[in-house]
Design an enzyme around this catalytic site. Structure first.
Site: not given
Length: 1169
Positions: A556, A406, A806-807, A408, A515, A691-692, A579
């Site tokens: 976005f 993974d 999630n893993d 994150t 951000e 998942g990013d 941006k």
């Protein structure tokens, strides 16, 4: 609130497969209603219960070939007359089953303990008009649950209300999908006003929704609220559902109704069903057992046939001293043949090593403690040590070929840090809270500045730099949480920092981690975003408050890859701040330092920073009226709204003035890049499954070294059909530039298409890539990718590592699953095989512990088969000399204790402490991991060597003893002859000594415990035999061995035979080891020489103290091969034996039996590591 899903979708799902949930369990008050049955809220990761442990564990154990075989043999011994007692098979079997059951029961108890921590967590539910505290496992479907800030949701809840007036709340789902950004969830208008327990208790509402499914992003349902006798129906979608495992943020508290609980929650449904993981070594063991079973059957059949061939002669069929009974003469020949076959089967059954399994189990269980005790795997900051949940897979750590990780929380710390920026063509960096041009240094390391210097610093930022900082602090969707009242309200100093930043205890929450990092950076520099209230945004520019009116937000989206805000400045002007990615901003910029900024963005990217470009556009009053009209028209359109909005955004976001760019670092965990490089050098391919978003994932892959800058990146993204996906895969597979390393990026949607019908093509592309990155992955997709590699023709060993719920699926799917003890809950840790605190620990876990575990258990398995061949082959040969009468060569006590007592401890201790090479060498030279890959130490060639060696030694044992007794049967001083029990005991004595010393030859790393069990086992055999045969034991019916061993040891010829036979067996092994070590050293031995860097210290000729005859032989061999000068002047003056004692236990050769000095010396030269 907008309706997110159509009513047709709702009714289509609700008609077929639905569940009806009555809020607060207010069931209809009529006799026709039958309540639905739902799962309770317990999470179960354990395998056994108190009731099914015994039958389930026994079933799993008797699935093993050896256990089932010995059960059959035990039953045969009970049913027919056999040469040996049923105890000889039953006692070892009972011992094996009991020890294994205790070990597996203990491991499952640990899982129960972890489950109880989760299931027993305190929660608050609304019951009987009050807020009641209960345990998580007691939550029922329909209960109204209260969750406070920073708590995780204990079940899947439909949001009813929050402390916010609009009924919204913010959550993070990092433990579910890896995304750390803040997500907004909504309640329906009719329930959002119910913010007290009494209001919730009076609420009359029914939720109808689909049955549980694993898709995290899909939820279809409706809520019917009854108010004043009128039913109001509202649609429910994913934005109304709070998933178990997600965390509440920036909201004081919420109330929600439980719709999915326990193992029916979406998080639990994404767990893969647990299956019994079996290592490659265990599979090899089963193969070898089948081969030995064939050998056993062959020996039994051959013996039975030869028996009847021998008894074809009348004089041998019924000799005068053994007349048959009438029943024996009239018995069926077929039944007699079967009976004899089974008798021989029982006689030879010990060739199958039953104690192999229990020794392996004990080795795995005891060996697993070394991982927890390893201080190199201890994380001091979090006070967490490595954890072993399943010890069955220790050796599999040494066979890994693919690592699926993974991103994150596993590769990253989940923290963004502002590093650099480019403003109007000039690069700046932050130093002590000040923005300084590149090359300048800060003279005030503590960040403080005198008032005059502060005034000059602020004045210096009044141009383009200040506009850039304002754009960054205003162009976002960040929200603010105040844990306490603003310090300014109680007279706090607004200029507590030198740059005038208020010390208000505010916390930022953002939909994007970038951000948040940027807003925090501008706050440190002096332009602080301080308030967002509806359509008003406030910033404090070095303490001066400025209010901006928020007119429009251009959200976005992945197509535009940018976001914008339109603001009214304090002076009344209208400005657009935007941006986004450089490819989305620079083409639309018409002024500013475009080329310099582009160059700086490339430099930031080369450093592994995540880049964003910032621009603005000032509107005249007439332009803004036109812009406002276009936006309102597009947003209120009933048809083609999306297309019209895109047109409006494109019309507005043009003619931009470029302000600059930012560089933000997604802080990697310590030593991630070095770890990935070490794995790559070890021959392990690393895949990142996250998942990013695509851009974020690629940026992190570049910064952590997963993708190299020189690597050609192939993309399989945004494929919308099977044909389109297949065509793209064919294009990627046709690339012929194999010299260049390739990396592949694939997203979840494209992966689904690729796995549907084009698996082979996709695998072909992947195998040509050095690194693969899969982004936007759902949890079950991660498991599918792991399964795809597992089931490929090569059958590689896979490892999955992650930190979130999630893993869990891929952790359970992979051969080895590792959980990271991160910030996102304990789901991954609880469902993993091993748990570590940081990704960097993976290198030592695989390269060192995996290497050691595999070498130890590979030798253990082959040594067991070797010593059992040595044990039973003389029994088979003895039948040729006793007319195949099934007479045993050994006493039944020796048969029982050979594997349990006499030869068990040395191999167990060896398998716990053996080190073929020093751990530092293994870590510094990851390439050594390749030497043991592909199960190389358990290849058929190695297995054949040990088996043939066992047969050779067995022949030497038997015929060496036979020749001695055949030539001179009067070996006693009084002329008394040896009998058959003395002959068998002589063979057994030689065998015990030889197989024990053979293991000593294989030992490279000697400890006091190795010496204790090696020499102690031999001594124990002699002491036990003296007591067993020297005393008449009243509880034994017959005592054939009485005084046999004492007589044997009283014979000088017997002692001479023991020494000669043992030397005959082991001398070829000694010679082979010396020659191979000096003529054909392995890469591991070469690395050892390099590591020690001590001339010929590794050479036997350096042992100048306590030399024996065998040592001189070794020196002679070295002189012949040119490995050592005759004078040995090149050896170190210090005693090499003393050098070795820092690593292992060593002693002069004269402290052991003279002829075995060479054994110890060889072991020491190989085992100084």
């Amino acid at each position: 609130m907008d309706v997110f899903i159509s009513s047709s979708d709702i009714y289509r799902y609700i008609e077929h497969d639905t569940r009806t949930v009555y809020v607060a369990n207010r069931f209809p008050q009529n006799g026709h209603y039958i309540p639905q049955r739902f799962a309770d809220n317990r999470i179960i990761s354990s395998k056994y219960t108190v009731w099914n442990f015994v039958p389930k564990n026994l079933f799993e154990q008797f699935r093993r070939i050896a256990n089932f075989y010995f059960l059959i043999i035990f039953l045969v011994q009970l049913m027919i007359d056999t040469p040996t007692s049923p105890v000889t098979s039953g006692l070892p079997l009972f011992f094996v089953i009991t020890v294994t059951a205790i070990k597996q029961g203990y491991e499952d108890w640990l899982r129960h303990k972890a489950d109880n921590e989760v299931n027993g967590a305190p929660v608050f539910v609304v019951r009987s008009g009050s807020l009641v505290q209960t345990r998580s496992k007691n939550i029922r479907v329909g209960d109204i649950v209260r969750v406070a800030k920073d708590e995780t949701f204990p079940a899947d809840l439909v949001l009813l209300s929050s402390d916010r007036p609009d009924g919204t709340c913010h959550i993070t789902t990092a433990s579910l999908d890896g995304e750390t950004n803040l997500k907004t969830h909504y309640s329906v208008a009719e329930t959002s006003v119910c913010q007290s327990v009494s209001q919730l208790e009076a609420l009359q509402a029914v939720v109808e929704c689909q049955q549980p499914e694993p898709d995290l992003y899909r939820f279809v349902g409706r809520m019917t609220v009854t108010q004043h006798g009128e039913e109001i129906v509202r649609p429910l979608g994913p934005e109304n559902l709070l998933l178990r495992g997600a965390r509440l943020k920036n909201t004081k508290e919420i109330f929600g109704v439980a719709v999915y609980t326990g193992m029916e929650s979406k998080m639990a449904l994404n767990y893969k069903c647990k299956s019994q993981k079996r290592s490659a070594v265990e599979k090899s063991m089963n193969t070898f057992l089948i081969i030995y079973l064939i050998i056993l059957l062959s020996e039994a059949i051959l013996s039975t046939i030869l028996k009847y061939a021998w008894q074809a002669e009348i004089k041998w069929d019924e000799p005068f001293y053994n007349q048959k009974t009438e029943a024996e003469r009239n018995s069926s020949p077929i039944l007699k043949f079967i009976s004899d076959f089974l008798a021989f089967l029982v006689l030879y059954n010990f060739i199958i090593p039953i104690s192999l399994y229990v020794t392996v189990e004990m080795q795995k269980f005891l060996g697993s403690f070394f991982i927890g005790w390893d201080l190199d795997l201890y994380h001091e900051e979090s006070d967490q040590k490595a954890q072993v949940n399943t010890s069955d897979l220790n050796e599999e750590l040494g066979q890994v070929e693919y690592v699926f990780t993974d991103k994150t929380g596993t590769l990253t710390e989940n923290e963004m840090q502002f590093r650099e920026c480019s403003i109007n063509g000039t690069k700046y960096r932050e130093v002590n809270g000040k923005l300084l041009p590149e090359g300048m240094t800060d003279d005030s390391p503590d960040g403080s500045m005198p008032p005059l210097v502060l005034h000059i610093y602020i004045a210096g930022l009044m141009g383009d730099e200040l506009l850039f900082l304002k754009a960054v602090s205003l162009c976002h969707t960040v929200q603010i949480s105040y844990d306490q009242s603003d310090c300014l309200a109680v007279g706090g100093d607004p200029f507590s920092h030198a740059n005038g930043v208020s010390s208000s205890p505010m916390e930022y929450y953002a939909s994007s981690p970038d951000e948040k990092a940027l807003v925090e950076a501008t706050k440190r520099i002096g332009v602080a975003f301080s308030c967002s209230n509806g359509d008003t945004m406030e910033i404090k520019t070095f303490g001066k408050l400025e209010k901006y009116k928020l007119l429009h937000v251009l959200e976005f989206d992945p197509n535009r890859r940018r976001m914008s805000v339109i603001l009214q400045t304090p002076s009344g002007g209208k400005v657009l701040f935007t941006k986004g990615a450089e490819s989305a901003i620079l083409p639309f910029a018409t002024s500013g330092e475009i080329e310099k900024t582009r160059l700086h963005v490339d430099e930031f990217a080369m450093k592994g920073l995540r880049t964003l470009v910032v621009a603005c556009r000032h509107f005249s009053p007439e332009e803004y009226i036109d812009v406002d009209k276009k936006l309102n028209s597009a947003r209120t359109a009933l048809q083609q709204r999306e297309e019209r909005l895109q047109e409006a955004f494109s019309y507005i976001e043009k003619d931009l003035q470029l302000l600059g760019a930012t560089g933000v670092e997604d802080k990697l965990q310590d030593k991630v890049q070095e770890t990935i490089e070490a794995l790559r050098l070890a021959g392990i391919k690393v895949w990142v499954l996250t998942g990013d978003k695509h851009e974020t994932a690629v940026s992190v892959s570049l910064s952590c070294g997963h993708f190299h800058r020189t690597m050609n990146i192939l993309e399989l993204l945004q494929q919308h059909s099977d044909n389109e996906c297949a065509e793209q895969l064919r294009i990627l597979s046709r690339r012929e530039d194999h010299v260049i390393q390739h990396g592949l990026v694939v997203d979840g949607a494209s992966l689904s298409l690729a796995l549907r019908e084009h698996e082979k093509l996709f695998m072909e592309v992947c195998k040509n890539c050095s690194a693969v990155l899969c982004c936007r992955m759902a949890p079950l997709q991660k498991a599918k990718v792991v399964r795809l590699l597992k089931t490929s023709p090569e059958k590689p060993i896979t490892l999955a590592i992650g930190d979130g719920a999630n893993d869990v699926s891929m952790i359970q799917e992979a051969h080895v699953g590792i959980g990271i003890m991160g910030k996102e809950g304990r789901q991954a840790v609880r469902n993993s095989d091993y748990a570590i605190a940081r990704f960097k620990f993976l290198a030592k876990l695989l390269l060192v512990h995996g290497h050691f575990y595999y070498i130890r258990i590979a030798t253990l398995v082959q040594y067991f088969f070797y010593k059992n061949v040595c044990f039973i082959t003389p029994q088979f040969l003895y039948q040729f000399f006793c007319l195949f009468s099934q007479q045993t060569l050994y006493d039944s006590v020796y048969l029982t204790l050979y594997n349990i007592c006499f030869t068990s401890l040395p191999i167990l201790v060896y398998s716990l402490f053996e080190q073929l090479v020093h751990p530092h060498v293994l870590q510094n030279k990851p390439g050594l991991y390749r030497d043991i890959s592909k199960n190389s130490l358990l290849s058929f060639r190695t297995f054949l060597y040990w088996t043939v060696l066992g047969f050779c030694h067995a022949f030497v044992f038997f015929f060496g003893s036979y020749i001695l007794m055949g030539e001179d049967t009067t070996l006693m001083g009084n002329g008394q002859m040896f009998g058959n029990w003395t002959f068998g005991t002589l063979v057994f004595t030689v065998m015990v000594i030889t197989v024990t010393l053979k293991l000593a030859l294989e030992t490279h790393f000697w400890t006091w415990m190795n010496h204790f069990v090696t020499w102690g086992s031999i001594a124990f055999y002699f002491i036990f035999s003296l007591f067993y045969g020297g005393i008449i034991w009243p509880f034994l019916h017959t005592q054939d061995m009485y005084f046999v061993f004492v007589q044997l040891l009283s014979s000088g010829s017997a002692w001479f035979a023991i020494i000669i036979i043992v030397i005959t067996c082991l001398f070829p092994d000694v010679l082979k080891k010396v020659l191979y070590r000096h003529l054909q050293p392995t890469s591991t031995q070469k690395r050892n020489v390099t590591y020690k860097n001590s001339g010929c210290m590794e050479s036997l000729c350096c042992y100048q103290q306590g030399q024996s005859g065998c040592t001189r032989l070794a020196r002679l061999l070295e002189q012949m091969t040119g490995r050592c000068k005759a004078s040995a002047n090149n050896c170190h003056t210090s005693s090499p034996i003393m050098d070795c004692t820092t690593m292992s236990f060593s002693f002069p050769s004269k402290s052991v039996l003279g002829v075995w000095s060479l054994n110890i010396l060889i072991s020491q030269t190989e085992g100084c590591a």
